[in-house]
Design a protein around this motif. Structure first.
Motif, PDB file in Angstrom:
ATOM      1  N   CYS A  80      -9.583 -45.829 -17.855  1.00 47.07           N
ATOM      2  CA  CYS A  80      -8.754 -44.742 -17.340  1.00 47.07           C
ATOM      3  C   CYS A  80      -8.847 -44.660 -15.817  1.00 47.07           C
ATOM      4  O   CYS A  80      -7.827 -44.490 -15.127  1.00 47.07           O
ATOM      5  CB  CYS A  80      -9.188 -43.424 -17.974  1.00 47.07           C
ATOM      6  N   ASN A  84      -6.054 -45.407 -12.741  1.00 44.82           N
ATOM      7  CA  ASN A  84      -5.748 -44.275 -11.863  1.00 44.82           C
ATOM      8  C   ASN A  84      -6.737 -44.243 -10.701  1.00 44.82           C
ATOM      9  O   ASN A  84      -7.614 -43.376 -10.633  1.00 44.82           O
ATOM     10  CB  ASN A  84      -5.803 -42.966 -12.663  1.00 44.82           C
ATOM     11  N   SER A 141     -11.137 -34.227 -19.754  1.00 42.79           N
ATOM     12  CA  SER A 141     -10.929 -35.265 -20.761  1.00 42.79           C
ATOM     13  C   SER A 141     -12.152 -35.349 -21.655  1.00 42.79           C
ATOM     14  O   SER A 141     -13.287 -35.450 -21.163  1.00 42.79           O
ATOM     15  CB  SER A 141     -10.689 -36.627 -20.104  1.00 42.79           C
ATOM     16  N   SER A 146      -8.665 -42.167 -24.508  1.00 44.00           N
ATOM     17  CA  SER A 146      -8.338 -43.298 -23.643  1.00 44.00           C
ATOM     18  C   SER A 146      -6.959 -43.089 -23.037  1.00 44.00           C
ATOM     19  O   SER A 146      -6.095 -42.436 -23.634  1.00 44.00           O
ATOM     20  CB  SER A 146      -8.373 -44.621 -24.424  1.00 44.00           C
ATOM     21  N   CYS A 147      -6.759 -43.614 -21.846  1.00 45.56           N
ATOM     22  CA  CYS A 147      -5.484 -43.449 -21.141  1.00 45.56           C
ATOM     23  C   CYS A 147      -4.495 -44.532 -21.549  1.00 45.56           C
ATOM     24  O   CYS A 147      -4.877 -45.678 -21.798  1.00 45.56           O
ATOM     25  CB  CYS A 147      -5.700 -43.528 -19.634  1.00 45.56           C
ATOM     26  N   ILE A 152      -1.405 -41.292 -14.324  1.00 44.23           N
ATOM     27  CA  ILE A 152      -1.459 -39.832 -14.355  1.00 44.23           C
ATOM     28  C   ILE A 152      -0.441 -39.234 -13.393  1.00 44.23           C
ATOM     29  O   ILE A 152       0.139 -38.184 -13.672  1.00 44.23           O
ATOM     30  CB  ILE A 152      -2.886 -39.352 -14.019  1.00 44.23           C
ATOM     31  N   TRP A 155       2.769 -38.302 -15.083  1.00 43.70           N
ATOM     32  CA  TRP A 155       2.737 -37.471 -16.292  1.00 43.70           C
ATOM     33  C   TRP A 155       3.648 -36.251 -16.183  1.00 43.70           C
ATOM     34  O   TRP A 155       4.160 -35.763 -17.196  1.00 43.70           O
ATOM     35  CB  TRP A 155       1.308 -37.006 -16.576  1.00 43.70           C
ATOM     36  N   MET A 188      -7.377 -32.940 -23.573  1.00 43.77           N
ATOM     37  CA  MET A 188      -6.813 -33.338 -22.289  1.00 43.77           C
ATOM     38  C   MET A 188      -6.059 -32.139 -21.723  1.00 43.77           C
ATOM     39  O   MET A 188      -5.044 -31.709 -22.277  1.00 43.77           O
ATOM     40  CB  MET A 188      -5.871 -34.537 -22.462  1.00 43.77           C
ATOM     41  N   LEU A 297       0.845 -40.749 -23.535  1.00 47.56           N
ATOM     42  CA  LEU A 297       0.092 -40.784 -22.283  1.00 47.56           C
ATOM     43  C   LEU A 297      -1.386 -41.063 -22.498  1.00 47.56           C
ATOM     44  O   LEU A 297      -2.027 -41.723 -21.678  1.00 47.56           O
ATOM     45  CB  LEU A 297       0.271 -39.456 -21.533  1.00 47.56           C
ATOM     46  N   VAL A 298      -1.936 -40.528 -23.583  1.00 49.69           N
ATOM     47  CA  VAL A 298      -3.331 -40.789 -23.920  1.00 49.69           C
ATOM     48  C   VAL A 298      -3.446 -40.958 -25.426  1.00 49.69           C
ATOM     49  O   VAL A 298      -2.543 -40.585 -26.178  1.00 49.69           O
ATOM     50  CB  VAL A 298      -4.280 -39.645 -23.474  1.00 49.69           C
TER      51      VAL A 298
END
Length: 314
Positions: A80, A84, A141, A146-147, A152, A155, A188, A297-298
Motif C-alpha cells: 500500500c 502511495n 486502515s 490491502s490497497c 489514494i 479515491w 478504512m 479501492l481496497v
C-alpha cells in the motif's frame, strides 16, 4: 604530503557512488515509517496527482497488538505504501496508543480515564481509531486490508475534493434487500482533523460506556464483552454509522433521507461527508448483478484476529 594517485581517486569515486545508493535506498524505501513524534511535509510534486483532499493529511494509521506485525500484514502494508509514496505510515502499539490519547486529549480527562481503563482489546482498538482521526486526521486502515491499483489520491472525485472532510464506504448496501441494517465499514476511514462527525462517534461511545458502568455497577476497568454486548454495535461499524448520520442530521436540522445515500453506484457527498459505494471498500460484501461499477479501492481480508471470547488477538 602524500600523493593522491589514480587508485585513491578511483576509491573515492566508488565510495561516493555506494554511499549515494545506500542513502537513496534508505530514504525512499516504501516502508519508511513516520513516528508519532514526527510529521512528513506535504509535497504534491512527489506524485503527478493533486491531493485526495486538501483537508485530509497524507498519513495512514495502523495499530498492532501484542503479537506485532505478521508477515502477511507487513506485505499488505508495504504494498500500500509502495503504491502511495506520498503517504507515510503511523504504526501504533498499546503503549503509544495510551500515550497518544493521554497527551492529545488532556483537555478531556473523561476520555483519557475511560480509554486507559478499558481492558477489552477490540473495544479499545475501535475507540482508538476514532480518537486518532479526530485528533490528527489521516487514514485509518486495519492490518488485514490491502490497497488496490487506484492511488489514494484518486479515491475522491475531483469535484468533491475541496469539501470532503470525512470519507466512509458502505459495507452492506447493494443486493441485500430491505430487511437488514446498513452500516459503513470501519476498516478504512479517511478524515480531516477535528471532524465534528468523528467527535459525535467518540461522545456516543463515552455515553455508552457510562451507561454500562451504571447498569452493572462496575468501573470501566471491569467492563466485559458480555456486559457491553455486540462489538459491532458498541464501538464498531454500527456505532460509526449511527454517529455520523446523527451528526449530519444535527448539522442539517433534518432527517437524512436514506434512499438518497443507499444502493449507490456513484459516490455521494452530503455536507462534508463523502459516502462511497459498497464496491469501493467492501466489494465482496455487495452483489451488483449486471450493474456497472467503479473499481475496488481496497480489499478487506477478514482476518478477524480479535474474535475470541475476550475480544483480543487469537
Amino acid at each position: 604530503m602524500l600523493s593522491q594517485g589514480p587508485a585513491f581517486t578511483k576509491f573515492s569515486t566508488t565510495s561516493i557512488v555506494i554511499l549515494s545508493c545506500l542513502f537513496f535506498i534508505l530514504y525512499f524505501h516504501p516502508m519508511r515509517l513516520e513516528t508519532p513524534e514526527t510529521h512528513s511535509a506535504y509535497d504534491p510534486s512527489r506524485e503527478g496527482l493533486q491531493l485526495a483532499s486538501p483537508l485530509i493529511p497524507e498519513k495512514i494509521w495502523y495499530k498492532v497488538g501484542p503479537k506485532g506485525l505478521n508477515d502477511q500484514s507487513h506485505e499488505w502494508m508495504d504494498d500500500c505504501l509502495h503504491k502511495n509514496p506520498a503517504h507515510s505510515a503511523r504504526i501504533m502499539t498499546d503503549l503509544t496508543g495510551d500515550q497518544f490519547v493521554s497527551q492529545k486529549f488532556d483537555y478531556r480527562p473523561d476520555i483519557v480515564e475511560a480509554y486507559l481503563a478499558l481492558t477489552v482489546p477490540i473495544l479499545k482498538a475501535d475507540f482508538l481509531r476514532y480518537l486518532l482521526l479526530f485528533a490528527e486526521g489521516g487514514i485509518w486502515s486495519d492490518l488485514d486490508v490491502s490497497c488496490g491499483d487506484v492511488p489514494i489520491r484518486e479515491w475522491i472525485p475531483e469535484t468533491m475534493r475541496a469539501k470532503a472532510g470525512l470519507v466512509v464506504g458502505w459495507e452492506f448496501d447493494v443486493g441485500w434487500g430491505d430487511s437488514f441494517i446498513r452500516q459503513f465499514e470501519s476498516w478504512m476511514i479517511m478524515a480531516a482533523p477535528g471532524s465534528p462527525h468523528m467527535l459525535m462517534v467518540i461522545d456516543d461511545i463515552m455515553h455508552a460506556i457510562h451507561q454500562k458502568t451504571e447498569e452493572y455497577g462496575v468501573p470501566v476497568s471491569e467492563l466485559t464483552l458480555d456486559m457491553t454486548g455486540d462489538v459491532i454495535d458498541f464501538t464498531g461499524p454500527r456505532r460509526l454509522t449511527r454517529g455520523i448520520l446523527k451528526s449530519l442530521e444535527l448539522a442539517r436540522n433534518e432527517v437524512v433521507d436514506m434512499a438518497s445515500i443507499s444502493n449507490l453506484l456513484e459516490p455521494v457527498l452530503i455536507e462534508d461527508v463523502l459516502i462511497l459505494p459498497g464496491y469501493s471498500f467492501a466489494a465482496t460484501s455487495n452483489n451488483y448483478g449486471n450493474e456497472t461499477t467503479g473499481p475496488s479501492l481496497v480489499q478487506h481480508h477478514y482476518a478477524g484476529s480479535w474474535k475470541n471470547h475476550n475480544g483480543g488477538e487469537m
